[in-house]
Design a protein around this motif. Structure first.
Motif, PDB file in Angstrom:
ATOM      1  N   ALA A  61       0.831  -1.217   0.000  1.00 37.51           N
ATOM      2  CA  ALA A  61       0.000   0.000   0.000  1.00 37.51           C
ATOM      3  C   ALA A  61       0.859   1.258   0.000  1.00 37.51           C
ATOM      4  O   ALA A  61       0.518   2.256  -0.644  1.00 37.51           O
ATOM      5  N   LYS A  62       1.982   1.210   0.742  1.00 35.63           N
ATOM      6  CA  LYS A  62       2.819   2.406   0.860  1.00 35.63           C
ATOM      7  C   LYS A  62       3.972   2.385  -0.153  1.00 35.63           C
ATOM      8  O   LYS A  62       4.832   3.266  -0.131  1.00 35.63           O
ATOM      9  N   ASN A  63       3.992   1.337  -0.962  1.00 30.08           N
ATOM     10  CA  ASN A  63       5.016   1.210  -2.015  1.00 30.08           C
ATOM     11  C   ASN A  63       6.431   1.337  -1.441  1.00 30.08           C
ATOM     12  O   ASN A  63       7.261   2.085  -1.958  1.00 30.08           O
ATOM     13  N   LEU A  64       6.687   0.608  -0.367  1.00 29.70           N
ATOM     14  CA  LEU A  64       7.971   0.721   0.322  1.00 29.70           C
ATOM     15  C   LEU A  64       9.015  -0.203  -0.312  1.00 29.70           C
ATOM     16  O   LEU A  64       8.715  -1.319  -0.729  1.00 29.70           O
ATOM     17  N   LYS A  65      10.242   0.289  -0.356  1.00 25.71           N
ATOM     18  CA  LYS A  65      11.342  -0.492  -0.955  1.00 25.71           C
ATOM     19  C   LYS A  65      11.892  -1.521   0.037  1.00 25.71           C
ATOM     20  O   LYS A  65      12.333  -2.592  -0.343  1.00 25.71           O
ATOM     21  N   ASN A  66      11.900  -1.127   1.328  1.00 26.85           N
ATOM     22  CA  ASN A  66      12.423  -2.049   2.343  1.00 26.85           C
ATOM     23  C   ASN A  66      11.450  -3.183   2.630  1.00 26.85           C
ATOM     24  O   ASN A  66      10.280  -3.115   2.282  1.00 26.85           O
ATOM     25  N   GLY A  67      11.974  -4.192   3.309  1.00 27.00           N
ATOM     26  CA  GLY A  67      11.121  -5.277   3.774  1.00 27.00           C
ATOM     27  C   GLY A  67      11.115  -5.325   5.289  1.00 27.00           C
ATOM     28  O   GLY A  67      11.731  -4.485   5.957  1.00 27.00           O
ATOM     29  N   VAL A  68      10.403  -6.295   5.839  1.00 25.96           N
ATOM     30  CA  VAL A  68      10.297  -6.429   7.292  1.00 25.96           C
ATOM     31  C   VAL A  68      10.511  -7.883   7.687  1.00 25.96           C
ATOM     32  O   VAL A  68       9.955  -8.791   7.066  1.00 25.96           O
ATOM     33  N   HIS A  69      11.332  -8.064   8.704  1.00 25.91           N
ATOM     34  CA  HIS A  69      11.446  -9.382   9.315  1.00 25.91           C
ATOM     35  C   HIS A  69      10.654  -9.368  10.622  1.00 25.91           C
ATOM     36  O   HIS A  69      10.818  -8.459  11.442  1.00 25.91           O
ATOM     37  N   LEU A  70       9.773 -10.353  10.796  1.00 32.76           N
ATOM     38  CA  LEU A  70       8.955 -10.425  12.015  1.00 32.76           C
ATOM     39  C   LEU A  70       9.390 -11.617  12.850  1.00 32.76           C
ATOM     40  O   LEU A  70       9.408 -12.754  12.352  1.00 32.76           O
ATOM     41  N   LYS A  71       9.743 -11.340  14.085  1.00 35.82           N
ATOM     42  CA  LYS A  71       9.959 -12.438  15.019  1.00 35.82           C
ATOM     43  C   LYS A  71       8.738 -12.497  15.941  1.00 35.82           C
ATOM     44  O   LYS A  71       8.449 -11.526  16.660  1.00 35.82           O
ATOM     45  N   ILE A  72       8.030 -13.613  15.846  1.00 31.80           N
ATOM     46  CA  ILE A  72       6.785 -13.744  16.617  1.00 31.80           C
ATOM     47  C   ILE A  72       7.033 -14.672  17.796  1.00 31.80           C
ATOM     48  O   ILE A  72       7.250 -15.870  17.622  1.00 31.80           O
ATOM     49  N   GLN A  73       7.056 -14.086  18.967  1.00 39.25           N
ATOM     50  CA  GLN A  73       7.236 -14.868  20.205  1.00 39.25           C
ATOM     51  C   GLN A  73       5.843 -15.125  20.764  1.00 39.25           C
ATOM     52  O   GLN A  73       5.227 -14.253  21.372  1.00 39.25           O
TER      53      GLN A  73
END
Lengths: 309, 309
Positions: free
Chosen positions: B75-87
């Protein structure tokens, strides 16, 4: 010797209150029945009706005010009797709690003139006997606010366990009565006996907002809570012009508007008295345009319930 | 260079709250998921799960935390990505809002680490995407309290219009989770799709008391409001020992007790922390006697909702 008598003003009430079907009701100051109870020497109840040409039975076993008083005389084994003068201020079959008002006014006046101490719960149970004559069941959603005043929450059935809910000070009510009679039994017949799960959750989401809005004086929540998505759509066609009257109320600034009790009267809430008056005029105009004569009231919520004047 | 990361504690939530089926929910302090979002150089979402052996998909399109974040990146057309650590702190299928917590925690952490300003309403809409993966629909009754904190009222459907209700200071919650999993879809299947008019009015009389009790800090009204006469009887048999656990909670002094969300966890409200602790022990004992291992928590209501630690 002047015979002893007590006169009680029993306020009109608006039951259901949009999403509070069969459980919510509130009393209004502007209109009500006046019941005068006098002690007589012969046991039994005699009845005199004033203020209406409608055919109301004066047989105490068939009269909403008479039956509770008769039951009281028997229960307490009293030698004296009671004469009830019922001055109807609330139009019959208007959806403004007329039968509840007579039932409540009768028992409150009689208990007082007879010097019988009854708790509010006991008075309520007596009054429900009268309401049952009018509507065929012990519906407490008009009787409770008429007796306790304010906005009440009751459980359907024989044990209503009345809760007197908070009510915002600044909210005013408009009630408009079109010149027609609608029997509660007819208005109940049109209701579907089955509700879908989705209808239940959509309606309860609004009911919860209404109750929270009343308790927390939040007019936005009240606004949401006045959207009856379940019962009003089923009953609207019983009231000529209802959609236009409701639309007129909203356009004039009302927070919301719905059917009073089982109808045909329509009520609206407004944030202040001036708006409630504007709403009243708009609703009457809309009824007129729909070919219906009507009469309207603007009122604060009646805090006291039925009391001796 | 240390990569940027944000960790969010997303509280467990109790939805339904007895008579508030599909519309009420509240957050608890004692237990929740922790989601850490870190910025990565390649666009897209990668996922790492900790704290559970349960088979949770790490495919972001099928993960309750991943899907909302993926949607945000697009939606925001972002170049970066995200790593999610789900505890995972909340047991899966426990009826304590585990999927909602991951969905809310993921989007709150990701938005913060990416420095994307989103309103609470926008965060809610993103989180609902994740909840839909878990439960098949955008149920907001866990997502809303997890995000907003406190006790929330929502409308079922795409536009929940969250109302944050008042909540009495002194009320403590006990939640006990028996060592079993109950899928929300199964718990929904047992519910009758049709409700009678009488069931609706009896249930709403209690719901209204619950809401009024919360707003007005009236424990007697809350007590009445915790009597779910409609849904609990249909679901009770899905939870081994439920009747005994509920009875034990009441005997130990709880104001009321019912199923947490779709179960199998059971919650209770008590007037103070000491009673809530006594209630916890009694409930665990009753589950043990019914042959079920269980774990329990006593908690105040979490006021803040999901926040960065």
């Amino acid at each position: 010797m002047k015979s002893k008598s007590v006169t009680v003003f029993a306020p009109a009430t608006v039951a259901n209150v949009a999403t509070g079907f069969d459980i919510l009701g509130f009393a209004i100051d502007a209109i009500g029945d006046k019941i005068t109870a006098s002690v007589t020497n012969e046991t039994g109840v005699t009845i005199e009706i004033a203020g209406t040409d409608a055919p109301i039975s004066i047989d105490p076993t068939k009269n909403t005010a008479g039956a509770p008083v008769l039951k009281l005389l028997v229960a307490k084994n009293l030698k004296n009797g009671v004469h009830l003068k019922i001055q109807k201020g609330i139009p019959l079959g208007s959806g403004m709690g007329g039968s509840a008002a007579s039932a409540v006014g009768g028992i409150v006046a009689a208990a007082k003139v007879l010097k019988v101490k009854l708790s509010q719960e006991e008075l309520l149970q007596y009054a429900l006997e009268g309401e049952a004559i009018a509507s065929g069941a012990k519906h407490s959603d008009n009787v409770a606010p008429c007796l306790y005043g304010g906005l009440t929450l009751t459980k359907p059935g024989d044990q209503p366990d009345v809760i007197r809910l908070p009510f915002p000070k600044n909210i005013f009510c408009t009630v408009v009565h079109p010149a027609m009679e609608l029997k509660t039994s007819v208005a109940r017949q049109v209701l579907s006996r089955e509700i879908t799960l989705q209808q239940h959750t959509q309606q309860t989401a609004r009911l919860a907002a209404l109750v929270a809005g009343m308790c927390d004086s939040n007019s936005e929540w009240i606004k949401r809570g006045l959207e009856d998505v379940l019962f009003e759509p089923q009953r609207a066609s019983l009231i000529p012009g209802f959609a236009a009257v409701k639309a007129a109320a909203l356009k004039a600034g009302a927070l919301g508007s719905s059917i009073s009790g089982a109808g045909p009267s329509v009520f609206a809430f407004s944030k202040n008295k001036a708006t409630a008056e504007k709403v009243r005029r708009a609703m009457i105009k809309a009824f007129t345009e729909a070919g219906m004569h009507s009469q309207g009231w603007v009122s604060a919520i009646c805090k006291t319930g039925a009391v001796a004047k």
